[in-house]
Design an enzyme around this catalytic site. Sequence first.
Site, mmCIF file in Angstrom:
data_model
loop_
_atom_site.group_PDB
_atom_site.id
_atom_site.type_symbol
_atom_site.label_atom_id
_atom_site.label_comp_id
_atom_site.label_asym_id
_atom_site.label_seq_id
_atom_site.Cartn_x
_atom_site.Cartn_y
_atom_site.Cartn_z
ATOM 1 N N ALA A 66 44.876 50.294 40.318
ATOM 2 C CA ALA A 66 45.536 51.069 41.092
ATOM 3 C C ALA A 66 44.280 51.210 42.318
ATOM 4 C CB ALA A 66 45.822 52.375 40.604
ATOM 5 N N GLY A 111 45.602 49.543 36.367
ATOM 6 C CA GLY A 111 46.864 49.353 36.842
ATOM 7 C C GLY A 111 47.281 47.837 36.611
ATOM 8 N N GLU A 114 47.837 47.197 32.920
ATOM 9 C CA GLU A 114 49.324 48.072 32.655
ATOM 10 C C GLU A 114 50.481 47.358 32.964
ATOM 11 O OE1 GLU A 114 47.232 51.568 34.360
ATOM 12 O OE2 GLU A 114 47.559 52.605 32.528
ATOM 13 N N GLU A 134 39.304 53.176 33.428
ATOM 14 C CA GLU A 134 39.648 54.474 34.114
ATOM 15 C C GLU A 134 38.656 55.534 33.805
ATOM 16 O OE1 GLU A 134 41.900 52.507 32.725
ATOM 17 O OE2 GLU A 134 43.799 52.379 34.001
#
Length: 260
Positions: A66, A111, A114, A134
């Site tokens: 992200a 992300g 993911e 993260e």
Amino acid sequence: MAFKNLLTKVESNLGWIIINRPDKLNALNGETIKELQEAFLSFQEDPEVKAIVLTGSGEKAFVAGADITELARLDQSGGKDYVLKGQELTKIIENFPKPVIAAVNGYALGGGTEIALACHIRIASENAKMGQPEVKLGLIPGYGGTQRLARLVGKGQAMELVLSGRIIDADEALRIGLVNRVVPQADLLPTCEAVAKEIVTNAPLALEYAITAINRGLEKTLEAGLLLEADLFGQACATEDSKEGTQAFIEKRKANFQGK
Ligand code: COA
């Protein structure tokens, strides 16, 4: 379809979605998440598209996570809303009625891992690097990393990856079952294309029902999952393609599936 942060094309029944922010290692900002959602929904409606390959542009990154500049600005309610939007995208990918292959062509962090986890099949290049870093930012995975990773590779491996934030190489990802196979970078897209082509020779509705059976079944007890399988098997029997597929076998000819 024209996008700011994506390239898309349709070739020989394959829809390609290429995340295209190479100067930011294809990091997912809010705009890119929205565009990905639009691209998937548009390919869902497009009868020409029978399967999708998702990858990142350049040779360095699939998605480096992200966008950390956006994460830096989030408060409690903003953070929850932010990840719910990303989760919406991962659910669209996971439940996509046509097969979705992630071509993991480099860094797939946070992300990035993911989004790859939401795809039906993951194929990585030898230079791929994956992980959920993260916690190093004081955060936790938010696009399904704590959920889909544990379901795919098991609780122990997921705990270690998420708690350490360690980045693993392609061989390690293969060893723990995070990716299906690893190929040299030059072979990555041709391999994904070949796997997609092999899959799309099969009956489209059977593919859709199989995706549903596996996805929904994993959320259920074995007994309830088997019942779901029986229901979907029954639905498959009601399709014209199942009549065509079985008849073609009996007549020793190639099936001509219509997606009906
Ligand atoms: N969000 C926003 N920008 C990112 C990013 C991310 N997740 N990952 C990389 N970028 C940007 C960098 O800030 C840099 O931008 P700049 O040129 O404007 O400074 C550019 O992409 C290139 O990255 P850089 O760090 O210079 O490349 P590198 O080869 O030295 O390192 C990584 C590559 C992947 C190891 C490093 O970029 C990194 O650690 N990224 C963050 C990974 C992460 O924690 N992701 C999970 C987020 S939840």
